[in-house]
Write a protein that holds these residues in place. Structure first.
Motif: not given
Length: 79
Positions: A2-17, A57-61
């Protein structure tokens, strides 16, 4: 997992932004040397906000992971 999925989602959202911020200039729907169009302003605000929130979110993680690893190291050193 679940953690890997969350970090991947945050990274993809960052790239989308980041893409939303760059898109008006990369794709070319923002005329050169002209005032920003409403579409450009929208992309800049939404993309910048999305990138900022996902980055936080990535920094918090990362901070939470560092705190956990430090606690484990202290616990192992005590044994």
């Amino acid at each position: 997992m679940r953690t890997r999925l969350g970090v991947t989602a945050l990274a993809l959202l960052f790239l989308a932004g980041i893409w939303l911020v760059a898109a008006p200039f990369a794709v070319g729907y923002q005329p050169r040397d002209a005032a920003f169009t409403p579409a450009t302003v929208n992309d800049l605000w939404i993309g910048g906000g999305l990138a900022a929130v996902s980055f936080l979110g990535l920094v918090w993680y990362a901070a939470d992971l560092l705190r956990e690893l430090t606690a484990r190291g202290r616990h192992a050193a005590e044994d």
